[in-house]
Design an enzyme around this catalytic site. Sequence first.
Site, PDB file in Angstrom:
ATOM      1  N   LYS A  56       0.824  -1.208   0.000  1.00 16.70           N
ATOM      2  CA  LYS A  56       0.000   0.000   0.000  1.00 16.70           C
ATOM      3  C   LYS A  56       0.862   1.265   0.000  1.00 16.70           C
ATOM      4  O   LYS A  56       0.552   2.255   0.651  1.00 16.70           O
ATOM      5  CB  LYS A  56      -0.931  -0.010   1.211  1.00 16.70           C
ATOM      6  CG  LYS A  56      -1.885  -1.202   1.204  1.00 16.70           C
ATOM      7  CD  LYS A  56      -2.899  -1.111   2.305  1.00 16.70           C
ATOM      8  CE  LYS A  56      -3.893  -2.245   2.375  1.00 16.70           C
ATOM      9  NZ  LYS A  56      -4.137  -3.041   1.221  1.00 16.70           N
ATOM     10  N   CYS A  57       1.925   1.242  -0.757  1.00 17.02           N
ATOM     11  CA  CYS A  57       2.910   2.322  -0.785  1.00 17.02           C
ATOM     12  C   CYS A  57       2.853   3.011  -2.151  1.00 17.02           C
ATOM     13  O   CYS A  57       2.483   2.394  -3.141  1.00 17.02           O
ATOM     14  CB  CYS A  57       4.293   1.701  -0.542  1.00 17.02           C
ATOM     15  SG  CYS A  57       5.684   2.844  -0.697  1.00 17.02           S
TER      16      CYS A  57
END
Length: 161
Positions: free
Chosen positions: A36-37
């Site tokens: 989730k970067c």
Amino acid sequence: MTNSVYDFACKTISGESKSMADYKGEVLLIVNTASKCGFTPQYKGLEQLYQQYKDRGLQVLGFPCNQFGSQEPGSEDEISEFCELNFGVSFPLFAKVDVNGDKADPLFIFLKDQAPGIMGSKGIKWNFTKFLIDKSGHPVDRYAPTTKPEAIAADIEKLLG
């Protein structure tokens, strides 16, 4: 005294112990990853490198890490499924690790010591920090999270010979 990555064993994403010595004679690109970067799309570039060079002896090894902005909150199964479905990841993934602090994985302590960052800093600053390892198991370079995987291709070519 530890002098190569081959002195370590790590847990795979499916829970087995894997000796890094199994990769003797191959060039390794070891990356701390997150699902989730902002850099998560680099999974695609890492997979492309793996596909391009795996037959010549490159292994890309992904180590999920939840230490930066809690950007890897999922379980190992969720991470594995996410990487496969969204980016077609086929390179080896390992169990979630810490890369900094008191609980840092021993492999990452070694990597940070052997290939420090800018101005000699040891700490890993964010997800998708990459370590390039030669065929003898020695770290030769460290790349910032902002370095796109394709930018490392020439360095990989040199090591593959």
